[in-house]
Design an enzyme around this catalytic site. Structure first.
Site, PDB file in Angstrom:
ATOM      1  N   ASP A  91      47.848  38.189  41.353  1.00  0.00           N
ATOM      2  CA  ASP A  91      48.172  38.761  40.043  1.00  0.00           C
ATOM      3  C   ASP A  91      49.676  38.849  39.823  1.00  0.00           C
ATOM      4  O   ASP A  91      50.134  38.894  38.693  1.00  0.00           O
ATOM      5  CB  ASP A  91      47.536  40.145  39.909  1.00  0.00           C
ATOM      6  CG  ASP A  91      46.049  40.053  39.658  1.00  0.00           C
ATOM      7  OD1 ASP A  91      45.644  40.165  38.496  1.00  0.00           O
ATOM      8  OD2 ASP A  91      45.284  39.836  40.618  1.00  0.00           O
ATOM      9  N   ARG A 137      39.270  39.332  32.458  1.00  0.00           N
ATOM     10  CA  ARG A 137      40.093  39.729  33.604  1.00  0.00           C
ATOM     11  C   ARG A 137      40.527  38.468  34.345  1.00  0.00           C
ATOM     12  O   ARG A 137      40.089  37.371  34.031  1.00  0.00           O
ATOM     13  CB  ARG A 137      39.383  40.738  34.522  1.00  0.00           C
ATOM     14  CG  ARG A 137      37.891  40.726  34.563  1.00  0.00           C
ATOM     15  CD  ARG A 137      37.271  39.544  35.242  1.00  0.00           C
ATOM     16  NE  ARG A 137      37.902  39.241  36.526  1.00  0.00           N
ATOM     17  CZ  ARG A 137      37.933  38.043  37.050  1.00  0.00           C
ATOM     18  NH1 ARG A 137      37.387  37.005  36.425  1.00  0.00           N
ATOM     19  NH2 ARG A 137      38.511  37.824  38.222  1.00  0.00           N
ATOM     20  N   GLN A 170      33.463  41.574  41.254  1.00  0.00           N
ATOM     21  CA  GLN A 170      33.835  40.284  40.665  1.00  0.00           C
ATOM     22  C   GLN A 170      33.395  39.106  41.535  1.00  0.00           C
ATOM     23  O   GLN A 170      33.197  38.007  41.035  1.00  0.00           O
ATOM     24  CB  GLN A 170      35.356  40.212  40.456  1.00  0.00           C
ATOM     25  CG  GLN A 170      35.892  41.200  39.442  1.00  0.00           C
ATOM     26  CD  GLN A 170      36.486  42.421  40.116  1.00  0.00           C
ATOM     27  OE1 GLN A 170      35.938  42.928  41.097  1.00  0.00           O
ATOM     28  NE2 GLN A 170      37.593  42.917  39.603  1.00  0.00           N
TER      29      GLN A 170
END
Length: 317
Positions: A219, A46, A178
């Site tokens: 992102d 990721r 995360q």
């Protein structure tokens, strides 16, 4: 030894399974584009830059096995809708294929360019970090999310290497953790002072004067400077603005989508509700209760102090 999220060796892709960190450091071998697509979907890998690099190698393996390049492209493209680096990398691979260029060389170039961009961003961003800064960061933006070194965490690393005596507040980053699992793991590896906090603690720390700046990754970035990032980023930007705290975004230029003007046009991935109600076989919410799991949110340009890329510092305002 530098942390790596993936390695390309002897025509196969090796991934560090990030779902099992920090307890187990397990490498998984991928041999085709289908395995690569599933690994991206399942968040074995990721972080937008890392996803792009891995997808490029997935495209290479699919084409080498004689699969239709268009099918390979579509399969990989449909794994994660928000991360623009995925589309950037796949478009480059398809264009290289259509021009008859060396696909392995192209995939390696995508990886190398991201790594070099991270190193350059770290030095540029470090100019904005004062000595003794208490930095708050969200999600994981380190070597695990990129081709190496990291975006926002790369800047933090550079500040640490520069002997600025920094301290890092690590948002746990619900629901996939995360921050507490991956960012804290990376910081621990390099003995960078830090503490993990619950996401809801950040605002109170700002009010008490314990945060000097917020540094996050991205992102996808629009032309006007709106940013899609891990859910919770928007709330941090609002809190930072209210408390007069600089809010920095660090991302390579490959994260900028030249086709989108506004953040309202960015597709937001909605993931499985089970990820909100359970984690690693631990069920902590009623199975019958529905849950909403938006993986990303949009931070408007007006909430951002500066966006740091390998090409320099961009102030959306």
């Amino acid at each position: 030894m530098e942390i790596k999220a993936f390695r390309w060796e002897s025509g196969k892709l090796l991934l560090l399974d990030q779902r099992k960190l920090p307890e187990v450091e397990e490498w998984v071998v991928l041999e085709d584009h289908l395995q690569t697509a599933q690994a991206i979907k399942d968040m074995m890998v990721r972080g937008a830059p890392a996803i792009g690099c891995v997808a490029a190698y997935g495209f290479l393996m699919g084409v080498r096995k004689g699969e239709d390049p268009k099918v390979v492209y579509e399969t990989l493209k449909n794994t994660r809708p928000t991360a623009y680096n995925l589309f950037y990398a796949l478009n480059r691979m398809m264009e290289a294929y259509q021009r008859g260029e060396d696909l392995e060389a192209t995939a390696r170039a995508i990886e190398e360019e991201d790594y070099l961009a991270n190193r350059k961003m770290a030095k540029i961003g470090n100019e904005l970090i004062p000595k003794n800064a208490r930095i708050l960061t969200h999600c994981n933006t380190g070597a695990l999310a990129t081709a190496g070194h990291g975006t926002a965490l790369g800047v933090i690393r550079e500040a640490h290497y520069s002997n600025k005596s920094i301290f890092v507040w690590v948002d746990e980053t619900r629901p996939y953790l995360q921050g507490s699992r991956l960012t804290a793991w990376e910081l621990s590896k390099e003995n960078i002072p830090h503490k993990i906090i619950t996401d809801s603690t950040a605002g109170f720390l700002m009010k008490k004067g314990f945060v000097d700046c917020v540094i996050v990754g991205a992102d996808r970035i629009t032309k006007r400077g709106d940013v899609a990032n891990k859910i919770g980023t928007y709330a941090l930007s609002v809190l930072a603005k209210v408390h007069g705290i600089p809010f920095y975004v660090v991302a390579p230029s490959s994260t900028i989508d030249p086709n989108i003007e506004s953040g309202e046009d960015i597709p937001i991935e909605e993931r499985f509700e089970e990820e909100v109600k359970a984690f690693k076989n631990c069920q902590f919410a009623p199975k019958e209760s529905p849950a909403l799991h938006l993986a990303f949110d949009i931070t408007p340009a007006e909430n951002i102090t500066a966006i740091i890329t390998e090409k320099g510092i961009w102030k959306p305002s």
